[in-house]
Design a protein around this motif. Structure first.
Motif, PDB file in Angstrom:
ATOM      1  N   LEU A   1       0.861  -1.184   0.000  1.00 45.29           N
ATOM      2  CA  LEU A   1       0.000   0.000   0.000  1.00 45.29           C
ATOM      3  C   LEU A   1       0.894   1.229   0.000  1.00 45.29           C
ATOM      4  O   LEU A   1       1.731   1.403   0.890  1.00 45.29           O
ATOM      5  N   ARG A   2       0.721   2.107  -1.012  1.00 45.54           N
ATOM      6  CA  ARG A   2       1.610   3.252  -1.195  1.00 45.54           C
ATOM      7  C   ARG A   2       0.805   4.546  -1.276  1.00 45.54           C
ATOM      8  O   ARG A   2      -0.437   4.538  -1.398  1.00 45.54           O
ATOM      9  N   GLY A   3       1.553   5.657  -1.277  1.00 47.90           N
ATOM     10  CA  GLY A   3       0.916   6.954  -1.482  1.00 47.90           C
ATOM     11  C   GLY A   3       0.228   7.029  -2.827  1.00 47.90           C
ATOM     12  O   GLY A   3      -0.819   7.677  -2.960  1.00 47.90           O
ATOM     13  N   SER A   4       0.782   6.353  -3.839  1.00 49.59           N
ATOM     14  CA  SER A   4       0.154   6.358  -5.161  1.00 49.59           C
ATOM     15  C   SER A   4      -1.190   5.642  -5.163  1.00 49.59           C
ATOM     16  O   SER A   4      -1.979   5.796  -6.092  1.00 49.59           O
ATOM     17  N   ASP A   5      -1.474   4.851  -4.116  1.00 48.35           N
ATOM     18  CA  ASP A   5      -2.769   4.188  -3.967  1.00 48.35           C
ATOM     19  C   ASP A   5      -3.754   5.057  -3.177  1.00 48.35           C
ATOM     20  O   ASP A   5      -4.874   4.620  -2.894  1.00 48.35           O
ATOM     21  N   GLY A   6      -3.309   6.279  -2.801  1.00 47.89           N
ATOM     22  CA  GLY A   6      -4.163   7.169  -2.016  1.00 47.89           C
ATOM     23  C   GLY A   6      -3.940   7.064  -0.528  1.00 47.89           C
ATOM     24  O   GLY A   6      -4.673   7.686   0.256  1.00 47.89           O
ATOM     25  N   CYS A   7      -2.937   6.304  -0.094  1.00 48.20           N
ATOM     26  CA  CYS A   7      -2.700   6.096   1.340  1.00 48.20           C
ATOM     27  C   CYS A   7      -1.898   7.266   1.927  1.00 48.20           C
ATOM     28  O   CYS A   7      -0.926   7.734   1.329  1.00 48.20           O
ATOM     29  N   ASN A   8      -2.300   7.738   3.086  1.00 49.47           N
ATOM     30  CA  ASN A   8      -1.511   8.691   3.872  1.00 49.47           C
ATOM     31  C   ASN A   8      -1.587   8.232   5.315  1.00 49.47           C
ATOM     32  O   ASN A   8      -2.576   8.462   6.005  1.00 49.47           O
ATOM     33  N   PHE A   9      -0.550   7.524   5.757  1.00 49.45           N
ATOM     34  CA  PHE A   9      -0.602   6.880   7.068  1.00 49.45           C
ATOM     35  C   PHE A   9      -0.510   7.904   8.198  1.00 49.45           C
ATOM     36  O   PHE A   9      -1.133   7.740   9.244  1.00 49.45           O
ATOM     37  N   ALA A  10       0.250   8.988   7.987  1.00 44.64           N
ATOM     38  CA  ALA A  10       0.360  10.011   9.032  1.00 44.64           C
ATOM     39  C   ALA A  10      -0.958  10.743   9.223  1.00 44.64           C
ATOM     40  O   ALA A  10      -1.374  11.026  10.352  1.00 44.64           O
TER      41      ALA A  10
END
Length: 886
Positions: free
Chosen positions: A816-825
């Motif tokens: 799961l990456r930022g390019s998938d729309g993820c922002n963990f912070a």
């Protein structure tokens, strides 16, 4: 005279009273004139063998029980080779093979002619048998490297040390004797025979079968002598209660005086007609098929008859049967009949066999085995198997086929009746046989995995380059409590020479990982020191029973001189077996006086296998030890005494079981922690990820659990280096790497019922792994929620998260990456990200207000197999706290 002798050799002639007595009478008259019986010993030259041998079919020279090589008068089975395996541990410098009466038809004086079999022992042909020993490390019957070849009648060289030092052997004589042992000592160092710390050899006996008659012999070995079984290629073998000459009858009937035929007392005989073989049934056996061939069931007087066997196909033969073997049918009376009319040949009851369980309980009796020149099968299966036709015997409802050492007992086998045997196992595939196994229509077939075979990199195409595992470096500590005294305890057994993904051999990867960590320790310059203990089994193992040395070396005491220490590490070599218990005991005795109390004591145990030597120096095969589990199915721990009673029995060690080595290791680990409670023990398994489910890592997990450290499964050179650094960082730091507490009110499962959590792991990547251990209901679209807590700084630095799930043999992995729309912070959800079997999602982030954040993930299992584990990747060096999956 010649006509009568030929008739005696025929199967029919051997079964009639008049024929036997007539021939014996005539032979006795001729024999007295020629003084045949004044020239030789009844027991041969070897005498009763000493202990330490495994034998087929027996070690006793005078009992009439032999392996049988038949001629062209038995077309259904003539030309069929007899195949056995010899296996010996890598610590054994040599082993012995013995062949009793390996000749064909020599007289008692050792001469050979077309008719000399008439005044020799145990043979009725002069056509020789050829014995060939192959290196066969894969146990598939395909090994072609010849270690040695010996002829039953032709002269043999005394040795071959000059021609090939890697398959060197010496023999006890230049020809095989009649009615005595021919002994061959083989150097146990053939590279093509070595696999996982053991050498495997295939011994084939072959006869061209261009003439009639039987050549009979026995085998023995100081290695373990095996017929076909589950983990090696299956094979047929033939046995016979042999008698042909006057000398044979004098041996089988000790009171027999040729001048008085009345002294041939059927109640005083060395051949009873009863045979016993033992065979080992491994854990997870689904069914066992016993094939019996040409038992000639059906008495001469018609009191018993062969009938059609219900579960043996009558329209076809087994694919491995010879061309002339008959399909199964109702033969009626045997040809020649079992229960012969001659009392000197007949052994009661009618021929049958039974199987006896490991606890001594008779399981079944097959009282109508095969008739003439046919194969019949008898099948034992688990209660939950659907078979067409049905098995002969099923286990009780809910009961598996019990593992252990079974006995196959044949009774009533007449003299001169050659019979064949073969046993085939079917093993449960992964996910196929649980406590309640789904019926076969619901079970999808699982392909058998290819065996993991260590080969030089030039012999195989290069493996795909894996996504690299980030190497964590020592993270600056918030509070440094003290420098560390770090003791490496390194396995240097022979299997550490096997190839390893990413860096040559396993030993080379371990050496490089130690050097890398030492460089980081030196750079930190906080006064930490390192030491090294290595362990391997050594010795020739040729005694009776074979005893090996537990070779434990303190290579270096604690030192901060990394250059000198690293030179010692780079000079290490691997050989021998794995004495884990002795290594741990050495740590317990050596460490108290070597370690500086001003430093934190840390031990890292690095090994690639299960223990194969116990404290007494008894050697056990790693495959047998891997079958023994120290944890119960509910995750609770067995006692050392319970473990000691598990696994395969070893007759050479008074029936000690394979669990011996694990029990000794468990006690040694417990003693270490009792004697040195402040020592933290880590364990690293040097195993490729593809061996999951085959390599039994439980003793290493136990070491870490008892020692208060972490267990790491290192699948390649990078993850091995990462594991060592993590162990050091987690030990030396007092704050920065400490797992954060859960948020208020959060439930943390320290002893979960549903999940056994590895926190952290390097398998299949660095992360936290939730292993499902009960229930089995998470499948068919069900979803599980996982929550983990990290420091806010760790979460804010995360740009991607790896996730993996496995159900049965189905594995899925995504990132799961930022390019998938993820922002963990920020807690921006993303997913589901799917593969063909699973869907992975990030749900969000909760800021707990105490310097920690909690991340929530879900895994949806779209397969019809229960979820076995889920892994969530972590930042390098981080260790998360976690919540019960919901």
């Amino acid at each position: 005279m010649n006509k009568l002798q030929r008739w005696l050799r025929s199967k029919t002639g051997m079964r009639t009273v008049a024929g036997v007595l007539g021939v014996l009478l005539i032979v006795s008259i001729a024999g007295q004139a020629l003084h045949w019986w004044d020239l030789g010993s009844l027991l041969g030259t070897a005498g009763p063998p000493s202990g330490g041998y495994t034998c087929m079919p027996t070690c006793v020279e005078s009992d009439g029980k032999f392996l049988s090589m038949v001629g062209n008068d038995m077309a259904s089975f003539s030309g069929t080779p007899i195949v056995f395996w010899v296996q010996a541990p890598s610590g054994s410098a040599s082993f012995e093979i013995g062949i009793f009466d390996g000749d064909s038809g020599k007289s008692i004086t050792g001469t050979l002619s077309a008719t000399s079999w008439g005044n020799g022992h145990w043979d009725e042909t002069a056509e020789q048998v050829v014995y060939t020993l192959y290196a066969d490390k894969y146990r598939d019957g395909q090994g072609t490297i010849i270690v040695g070849q010996w002829f039953g009648n032709d002269p043999n060289p005394a040795n071959n040390t000059a021609t090939n030092p890697f398959s060197a052997w010496t023999a006890s004589a230049d020809t095989m004797p009649n009615n005595a042992w021919y002994n061959i000592t083989v150097n146990n160092n053939v590279p093509d025979a070595l696999d996982q710390g053991w050498y495997y050899y295939r011994l084939e006996a072959v006869r061209q079968a261009t003439t009639w008659g039987i050549s009979a012999f026995k085998l023995r070995s100081t290695g373990e002598l095996l017929a076909g079984r589950a983990e090696i290629s299956n094979s047929n073998f033939a046995i016979v209660g042999m008698a042909n000459s006057l000398e044979d009858y004098k041996t089988l009937y000790p009171g027999f005086d040729v001048a008085n035929l009345a002294n041939l007392d059927v109640n005083n005989t060395t051949y009873t007609g009863t045979w016993e073989f033992t065979f080992d049934v491994p854990v997870g056996t689904k069914d066992i098929t016993f094939w019996d061939g040409d038992f000639d069931y059906g008495a001469a007087d018609g009191s018993t008859v062969d009938t059609t066997d219900a579960n043996t196909p009558t329209s076809s033969k087994p694919q491995w049967a010879t061309t002339y073997a008959n399909p199964e049918s109702a033969v009626g009376k045997g040809d020649p009949a079992d229960d012969a009319s001659s009392k000197y040949i007949r052994r009661l009851p009618s021929v049958q066999y039974e199987v006896i369980s490991p606890d001594g309980t008779p399981l079944f009796v097959n009282n109508n085995p095969s008739g003439s020149q046919e194969w019949e099968k008898f099948v034992v299966a688990r209660y939950d198997q659907i078979m067409d036709p049905p098995a002969d015997l099923y286990t009780s409802s809910g009961e598996p086929i019990k593992p252990g050492l079974y006995t196959l007992k044949i009774t009533g086998l007449d003299i001169h009746n050659t019979v064949w045997f073969r046993m085939d196992y079917t093993m449960c595939k992964e996910g196929e046989c649980g406590s309640i196994c789904p019926k076969c229509p619901e079970c999808e077939p699982t392909p058998t995995p290819e065996p993991t075979v260590p080969v030089p990199p030039t012999d195989v195409p290069p493996p795909p380059t894996p996504e690299p595992t980030p190497l964590p470096t020592p993270v600056p500590c918030v509070t440094t409590t003290s420098p560390v005294d770090l003791l490496y305890v390194l396995d240097t057994s022979g299997s550490m020479n096997f190839m390893y993904l990413g860096s040559g051999t396993k030993l080379e990867a371990a050496q490089q990982a130690i050097l890398t960590l030492n460089q980081a320790i030196a750079a930190e310059n906080n006064g930490s020191r390192v030491a090294l203990i290595t362990f391997q089994g050594s010795g020739n193992g040729t005694g009776h029973p074979p005893i090996f040395s537990n070779n434990i070396n303190v290579v270096s005491g604690f030192t901060a001189d990394m250059n000198a220490f690293n030179a010692l590490v780079q000079a290490l070599n691997a050989n021998g077996s794995t004495p884990t218990a002795a290594a741990v005991n050495q740590v317990t005795s050596w460490l108290p006086t070597a370690w500086d109390p001003a430093r934190i004591p840390v031990v890292i145990l690095i090994s690639d296998g299960v223990p194969t030597l116990n404290l007494a120096g008894h050697g056990f095969q790693d495959g047998d030890v891997q079958q023994v589990h120290i944890y119960k199915s509910d995750g609770s721990l067995k006692t050392a005494d319970q473990v000691r009673q598990l696994g395969k029995r070893y007759s050479q060690y008074n029936n000690e079981r394979a669990g011996e080595t694990l029990a000794d290791a468990m006690i040694a680990i417990s003693n270490l922690k009792t004697a040195l409670p402040s020592v933290k023990l880590y364990a690293v398994a040097v195993q490729a990820a593809s061996t999951e489910g085959i390599f039994n890592d439980e003793i290493l997990r136990y070491a870490a659990a008892q020692g208060g450290g972490q267990f790491y499964m290192a699948e390649d050179a990078n993850s091995l280096a990462a594991a060592l650094q993590l162990a050091f960082v987690n030990s030396s730091c007092g704050g920065g790497s400490t797992p954060p507490p859960p948020p208020p009110g959060g439930q943390v499962c320290n002893s979960p019922r549903d999940y056994n959590v590895e926190n952290t792991t390097n398998n299949p990547f660095y992360g936290i792994k939730f292993n499902y251990v009960s229930g089995g209901e998470l499948k068919n679209g069900a979803e599980e929620t996982f929550k983990i807590t990290l420091t806010s700084a760790q979460v804010d630095s995360m740009s991607q998260v790896k996730m993996e799930a496995k159900a049965g043999t189905r594995t899925g992995q995504v990132t799961l990456r930022g390019s998938d729309g993820c922002n963990f912070a920020q807690g921006t959800a993303c997913g589901p990200k799917q593969d063909s079997n699973f869907a992975f999602s990030f749900v969000g982030t909760n800021d707990n207000g105490d310097g920690t954040k909690t991340l929530t993930f879900t895994v949806k299992n779209n397969t019809n197999r229960a979820l076995s584990h889920a892994t969530i990747g972590l930042p390098s060096g981080a260790q998360a706290s976690w919540f019960c999956p919901q």
